[in-house]
Write an enzyme that holds these catalytic residues in place. Structure first.
Site, PDB file in Angstrom:
ATOM      1  CD  GLU A   1      -1.364   4.928   4.606  1.00 14.89           C
ATOM      2  OE1 GLU A   1      -0.915   5.790   5.237  1.00 14.89           O
ATOM      3  OE2 GLU A   1      -2.078   3.814   4.879  1.00 14.89           O
TER       4      GLU A   1
ATOM      5  CG  ASN B   1      -0.670  -0.223   2.550  1.00 16.19           C
ATOM      6  OD1 ASN B   1       0.490  -0.906   2.688  1.00 16.19           O
ATOM      7  ND2 ASN B   1      -0.993   0.411   3.380  1.00 16.19           N
TER       8      ASN B   1
ATOM      9  CB  CYS C   1     -10.737  -2.782   0.459  1.00 20.43           C
ATOM     10  SG  CYS C   1     -10.200  -1.998  -1.241  1.00 20.43           S
TER      11      CYS C   1
ATOM     12  CB  CYS D   1      -8.509  -4.803  -3.846  1.00 22.13           C
ATOM     13  SG  CYS D   1      -7.402  -3.288  -3.273  1.00 22.13           S
TER      14      CYS D   1
ATOM     15  CB  CYS E   1      -5.287  -1.407  -1.416  1.00 20.88           C
ATOM     16  SG  CYS E   1      -6.439  -0.641  -0.813  1.00 20.88           S
TER      17      CYS E   1
ATOM     18  CD  GLU F   1      -5.050  -6.023  -1.065  1.00 24.55           C
ATOM     19  OE1 GLU F   1      -4.776  -4.919  -1.115  1.00 24.55           O
ATOM     20  OE2 GLU F   1      -5.788  -6.594  -0.226  1.00 24.55           O
TER      21      GLU F   1
HETATM   22  N1  THU Z   1      -5.271  -1.421   2.447  1.00 22.45           N
HETATM   23  C1  THU Z   1      -4.792  -2.288   1.542  1.00 22.45           C
HETATM   24  O1  THU Z   1      -3.801  -2.032   1.125  1.00 22.45           O
HETATM   25  N2  THU Z   1      -5.673  -3.348   1.135  1.00 22.45           N
HETATM   26  C2  THU Z   1      -6.592  -3.776   1.783  1.00 22.45           C
HETATM   27  O2  THU Z   1      -7.422  -4.530   0.996  1.00 22.45           O
HETATM   28  C3  THU Z   1      -7.255  -2.667   2.793  1.00 22.45           C
HETATM   29  C4  THU Z   1      -6.635  -1.561   3.149  1.00 22.45           C
HETATM   30  C5  THU Z   1      -4.477  -0.408   2.835  1.00 22.45           C
HETATM   31  C6  THU Z   1      -5.025   1.008   2.407  1.00 22.45           C
HETATM   32  C7  THU Z   1      -4.423   2.082   3.424  1.00 22.45           C
HETATM   33  O3  THU Z   1      -3.192   2.382   3.107  1.00 22.45           O
HETATM   34  C8  THU Z   1      -4.249   1.265   4.737  1.00 22.45           C
HETATM   35  O4  THU Z   1      -4.577  -0.236   4.415  1.00 22.45           O
HETATM   36  C9  THU Z   1      -5.491   1.361   5.761  1.00 22.45           C
HETATM   37  O5  THU Z   1      -6.608   1.125   5.281  1.00 22.45           O
END
Ligand code: THU
Length: 160
Positions: A64, A62, A112, A115, A73, A75
């Site tokens: 940000e 991920n 999520c 994704c 994310c 994925e």
């Molecule tokens: N996140 C992911 O990388 N994958 C997911 O399926 C759920 C959430 C990340 C997004 C964000 O950077 C952090 O987790 C908190 O939501």
């Protein structure tokens, strides 16, 4: 009115050590991918690793952003990297793991909704399922045989 039931089957493993060796290795790549997460805001680090038809492993984590919705994310970072760099290779399996600087992640972290939608697109593109394994930082692992098993009634290009 008719009612239809939507059933799905998931497999739950007590630990990564119960998985086939190839999948344990893929999960280890996902753990490595986690190290490259850029998560200064959530402190929640996610790693994803894909194995392609040609045996190549593609990793994502991920990423940000100070403008929160601009982040991505793990994925989708991984699957878009695979789509961009290996457009003709099928994606066979994805492994996902997460850890947090704030608390232990003891439950499997499911991809999520956004994704799932992105992975579903590649299942459709390659006309073959993407098998998915997800876990936390330790403990149970969940396996689904195909992304569409966890995205019933998916929107896809047939509606366009
Ligand atoms: N996140 C992911 O990388 N994958 C997911 O399926 C759920 C959430 C990340 C997004 C964000 O950077 C952090 O987790 C908190 O939501």
């Amino acid at each position: 009115m008719i009612q239809k039931q939507i059933n799905t089957t998931i497999e739950i493993y007590d630990s990564v050590t119960e998985l086939p060796g190839e999948i344990q290795k893929l999960m280890q790549s996902a753990v490595e991918a986690r190290e490259s997460a850029y998560a200064p805001y959530s402190k929640f680090m996610v790693g994803a690793a894909l194995i392609l038809d040609n045996g190549e492993i593609v990793k994502g984590s991920n990423q940000e952003n100070a403008s929160y919705p601009s982040g991505l994310c793990a994925e989708r970072t991984a699957i878009y990297a695979a789509g961009a760099n290996y457009p003709n290779q099928k994606i066979k399996v994805m492994a996902i793991t997460a850890t947090s600087a704030k608390h232990d992640v003891l439950e499997p972290i499911a991809p999520c909704g956004a994704c799932r939608q992105a992975i579903a697109e590649y299942e459709q593109k390659q006309e073959e399922p993407v098998e998915i394994y997800f876990t936390g930082s330790k403990g149970k692992v969940i396996r689904v045989k195909a992304l569409l098993d966890i995205l019933p009634l998916a929107f896809d290009n047939k509606f366009l």
